[in-house]
Design a protein around this motif. Sequence first.
Motif, PDB file in Angstrom:
ATOM      1  N   VAL A   1       0.825  -1.205   0.000  1.00  0.00           N
ATOM      2  CA  VAL A   1       0.000   0.000   0.000  1.00  0.00           C
ATOM      3  C   VAL A   1       0.862   1.260   0.000  1.00  0.00           C
ATOM      4  O   VAL A   1       0.530   2.255  -0.653  1.00  0.00           O
ATOM      5  CB  VAL A   1      -0.947  -0.020   1.223  1.00  0.00           C
ATOM      6  CG1 VAL A   1      -1.750   1.267   1.294  1.00  0.00           C
ATOM      7  CG2 VAL A   1      -1.861  -1.226   1.161  1.00  0.00           C
ATOM      8  N   ARG A   6       2.149   2.253  -3.531  1.00  0.00           N
ATOM      9  CA  ARG A   6       1.060   2.799  -4.340  1.00  0.00           C
ATOM     10  C   ARG A   6       0.646   4.182  -3.853  1.00  0.00           C
ATOM     11  O   ARG A   6       0.322   5.070  -4.654  1.00  0.00           O
ATOM     12  CB  ARG A   6      -0.138   1.840  -4.298  1.00  0.00           C
ATOM     13  CG  ARG A   6       0.076   0.550  -5.067  1.00  0.00           C
ATOM     14  CD  ARG A   6      -1.122  -0.355  -4.969  1.00  0.00           C
ATOM     15  NE  ARG A   6      -1.279  -0.887  -3.620  1.00  0.00           N
ATOM     16  CZ  ARG A   6      -2.371  -1.477  -3.168  1.00  0.00           C
ATOM     17  NH1 ARG A   6      -3.444  -1.573  -3.934  1.00  0.00           N
ATOM     18  NH2 ARG A   6      -2.417  -1.948  -1.946  1.00  0.00           N
ATOM     19  N   MET A   7       0.650   4.360  -2.549  1.00  0.00           N
ATOM     20  CA  MET A   7       0.278   5.656  -1.993  1.00  0.00           C
ATOM     21  C   MET A   7       1.279   6.730  -2.386  1.00  0.00           C
ATOM     22  O   MET A   7       0.890   7.874  -2.701  1.00  0.00           O
ATOM     23  CB  MET A   7       0.169   5.552  -0.477  1.00  0.00           C
ATOM     24  CG  MET A   7      -0.620   6.671   0.162  1.00  0.00           C
ATOM     25  SD  MET A   7      -2.378   6.582  -0.212  1.00  0.00           S
ATOM     26  CE  MET A   7      -2.812   5.075   0.625  1.00  0.00           C
ATOM     27  N   GLN A  10       0.551   7.762  -5.927  1.00  0.00           N
ATOM     28  CA  GLN A  10      -0.661   8.579  -6.018  1.00  0.00           C
ATOM     29  C   GLN A  10      -0.409   9.999  -5.505  1.00  0.00           C
ATOM     30  O   GLN A  10      -0.910  10.972  -6.078  1.00  0.00           O
ATOM     31  CB  GLN A  10      -1.786   7.911  -5.225  1.00  0.00           C
ATOM     32  CG  GLN A  10      -2.223   6.581  -5.799  1.00  0.00           C
ATOM     33  CD  GLN A  10      -3.135   5.806  -4.880  1.00  0.00           C
ATOM     34  OE1 GLN A  10      -3.624   6.333  -3.864  1.00  0.00           O
ATOM     35  NE2 GLN A  10      -3.383   4.540  -5.192  1.00  0.00           N
ATOM     36  N   VAL A  29      -5.901  11.460  -3.820  1.00  0.00           N
ATOM     37  CA  VAL A  29      -5.653  10.108  -3.299  1.00  0.00           C
ATOM     38  C   VAL A  29      -6.967   9.446  -2.885  1.00  0.00           C
ATOM     39  O   VAL A  29      -7.195   8.254  -3.160  1.00  0.00           O
ATOM     40  CB  VAL A  29      -4.666  10.166  -2.120  1.00  0.00           C
ATOM     41  CG1 VAL A  29      -4.542   8.803  -1.451  1.00  0.00           C
ATOM     42  CG2 VAL A  29      -3.293  10.629  -2.594  1.00  0.00           C
ATOM     43  N   ASN A  65      -8.608   6.004  -4.764  1.00  0.00           N
ATOM     44  CA  ASN A  65      -8.953   4.792  -4.018  1.00  0.00           C
ATOM     45  C   ASN A  65     -10.451   4.521  -4.019  1.00  0.00           C
ATOM     46  O   ASN A  65     -10.872   3.359  -3.902  1.00  0.00           O
ATOM     47  CB  ASN A  65      -8.436   4.905  -2.584  1.00  0.00           C
ATOM     48  CG  ASN A  65      -6.932   4.731  -2.487  1.00  0.00           C
ATOM     49  OD1 ASN A  65      -6.416   3.624  -2.495  1.00  0.00           O
ATOM     50  ND2 ASN A  65      -6.211   5.846  -2.416  1.00  0.00           N
ATOM     51  N   ASN A 115     -10.964   2.747  -7.179  1.00  0.00           N
ATOM     52  CA  ASN A 115     -10.273   1.460  -7.110  1.00  0.00           C
ATOM     53  C   ASN A 115     -11.065   0.458  -6.277  1.00  0.00           C
ATOM     54  O   ASN A 115     -11.179  -0.725  -6.633  1.00  0.00           O
ATOM     55  CB  ASN A 115      -8.880   1.667  -6.506  1.00  0.00           C
ATOM     56  CG  ASN A 115      -8.041   0.410  -6.554  1.00  0.00           C
ATOM     57  OD1 ASN A 115      -8.295  -0.488  -7.343  1.00  0.00           O
ATOM     58  ND2 ASN A 115      -7.033   0.327  -5.695  1.00  0.00           N
ATOM     59  N   MET A 116     -11.651   0.916  -5.174  1.00  0.00           N
ATOM     60  CA  MET A 116     -12.399   0.014  -4.304  1.00  0.00           C
ATOM     61  C   MET A 116     -13.729  -0.413  -4.915  1.00  0.00           C
ATOM     62  O   MET A 116     -14.225  -1.510  -4.625  1.00  0.00           O
ATOM     63  CB  MET A 116     -12.654   0.696  -2.951  1.00  0.00           C
ATOM     64  CG  MET A 116     -11.429   0.846  -2.092  1.00  0.00           C
ATOM     65  SD  MET A 116     -11.833   1.602  -0.489  1.00  0.00           S
ATOM     66  CE  MET A 116     -10.219   1.572   0.307  1.00  0.00           C
ATOM     67  N   ASP A 149      -5.897  -2.814 -11.380  1.00  0.00           N
ATOM     68  CA  ASP A 149      -5.596  -1.612 -10.604  1.00  0.00           C
ATOM     69  C   ASP A 149      -5.034  -0.506 -11.484  1.00  0.00           C
ATOM     70  O   ASP A 149      -5.186   0.677 -11.175  1.00  0.00           O
ATOM     71  CB  ASP A 149      -4.593  -1.949  -9.495  1.00  0.00           C
ATOM     72  CG  ASP A 149      -5.231  -2.745  -8.372  1.00  0.00           C
ATOM     73  OD1 ASP A 149      -6.476  -2.721  -8.276  1.00  0.00           O
ATOM     74  OD2 ASP A 149      -4.504  -3.398  -7.612  1.00  0.00           O
ATOM     75  N   THR A 187      -7.096   2.963 -11.119  1.00  0.00           N
ATOM     76  CA  THR A 187      -6.310   4.111 -10.667  1.00  0.00           C
ATOM     77  C   THR A 187      -6.337   5.233 -11.702  1.00  0.00           C
ATOM     78  O   THR A 187      -6.483   6.414 -11.360  1.00  0.00           O
ATOM     79  CB  THR A 187      -4.858   3.681 -10.399  1.00  0.00           C
ATOM     80  OG1 THR A 187      -4.852   2.653  -9.414  1.00  0.00           O
ATOM     81  CG2 THR A 187      -4.034   4.849  -9.891  1.00  0.00           C
ATOM     82  N   SER A 235     -16.623   3.859  -0.687  1.00  0.00           N
ATOM     83  CA  SER A 235     -15.261   3.805  -0.155  1.00  0.00           C
ATOM     84  C   SER A 235     -15.197   4.328   1.277  1.00  0.00           C
ATOM     85  O   SER A 235     -14.589   3.688   2.152  1.00  0.00           O
ATOM     86  CB  SER A 235     -14.311   4.610  -1.050  1.00  0.00           C
ATOM     87  OG  SER A 235     -14.704   5.969  -1.109  1.00  0.00           O
ATOM     88  N   PHE A 251      -7.488  -0.549   4.169  1.00  0.00           N
ATOM     89  CA  PHE A 251      -7.154  -1.013   2.822  1.00  0.00           C
ATOM     90  C   PHE A 251      -7.161  -2.535   2.721  1.00  0.00           C
ATOM     91  O   PHE A 251      -6.761  -3.089   1.695  1.00  0.00           O
ATOM     92  CB  PHE A 251      -5.774  -0.481   2.405  1.00  0.00           C
ATOM     93  CG  PHE A 251      -5.688   1.015   2.390  1.00  0.00           C
ATOM     94  CD1 PHE A 251      -6.191   1.745   1.330  1.00  0.00           C
ATOM     95  CD2 PHE A 251      -5.116   1.701   3.449  1.00  0.00           C
ATOM     96  CE1 PHE A 251      -6.118   3.126   1.313  1.00  0.00           C
ATOM     97  CE2 PHE A 251      -5.032   3.083   3.447  1.00  0.00           C
ATOM     98  CZ  PHE A 251      -5.539   3.800   2.372  1.00  0.00           C
TER      99      PHE A 251
END
Length: 450
Positions: free
Chosen positions: A95, A98-99, A102, A144, A148, A151-152, A216, A220, A257, A272
């Motif tokens: 995570v 990826r964070m 972003q 961000v 997400n 993405n979720m 993803d 994203t 989310s 997450f």
Amino acid sequence: MPMFLNFFLIPLIATLVFIAALYPYALKIGFTDKPCHRKQHKNPTPLIGGLAIYLSILVTLLSNNNPLANQSAFISAITLLVFVGLIDDYKGLGVKIRMVAQIAAGLIMAEYADIKINSLGNLLGFGGISLGIYATTFTVFAVVGGINAFNMIDGIDGLAGSLTLISISSLAMVAWMGNDSVLFSYCLVFVACILAFLSMNLRIFGRTSAKIFLGDTGSTLFGFTVCWLAIDASQGENELITPSTVLWIMALPLFDSVCIMLRRIRKGRSPFNPDREHLHHIFNIAGYSNNFTLILILISSIALSVIGLIASRYLGAQEPILFWSFIGIFASHYWLMTHSWKIMKISRYLRVTKVLDRRVENQRKSEDRRSGVERRYIPSGHDLEEFYRSSGGLMSDLLGQRLQKNGAIDRRSVRNIFKSRQKVSVNKRFVDDRRRIITGQSSVSHSKEK
């Protein structure tokens, strides 16, 4: 016509071509989503949707003789996200990595393209809220969060792509009515790419599962693009919509989310950490099909977007009203999700009731419509007596097979019982034989009693 050709037909065709070209290579190298206990598909499915859309965007923007505003910044940001997303889809990343990617993409948008949230508008009704030196920080936080959120929500076939299509189409309408050609061009490119992707991702044309997945990489890319376009449309001197209207355009991904992250935190888990407690999972557990769940969620998303746009642009609704109405709907959504077991119970009750009503209706249809008389044959007592005498061997065999499995009595004893009762009435024989079989009396003891 040139705009339609350059920003719609080219990305539409390019996306289909890239999907066809990448499909066999993805299967060959194992760039697929493997089935597991959390997923519904049964075969490995290529994760090439996001890559095909990214390549189509590059071809479209770079082949245009007149570059769009902030085109290089946009390409730089999505290239970073796609690169990290491809590695995550193929090998898996943590995570934190990826964070970081972003956050970097958000900084490119805020500092390089100067597209940032400088004002939140009059959300609370006490005047405009200016962020000042915190504009960049808040912009990165919002980007961000938006990434997400999309993405979720990518949990069933066609959901993330369709929700992104609704959001970008809403922004395209706003740009068209506001004569913003740059924003409209960006929206048109993504609408074409998403339509081409959905033709391979939806369960249509007789398919029982998606042919390709977004991955993803794609989710994203979608989340970042919606944030870019929405912030661009709601900030600056040429503001087309208010910040509170943006919430309505992105309502369902934000609802799902934020709600799921709050529930995970409340249970002591990482926000997450994946699970099957999203909105679409609740509908699946309740017994609804993927397509029905998809249609229901999309109708809700369209309704929320239309309400926000009409209330803001045509009804002149104040920003505090829009904002607090949005918060009220989110609170209702959160309560329903935390009490989802009640919703499933009611849903299952309604489904069972519907099935029972259908059965009753089918029974009514079995009657003769002209005479109203039941068409099924109902034997008389004499008919039952004749059948009982003539089919005693068959009935004894059937009954003996069942009782022999349970170890209650052998088949020969059952046949002897049926042979020895020819002169007894139907009701009395049934009661006596049932008593003898249950108690395990043999044919010998039965003849002695006689």
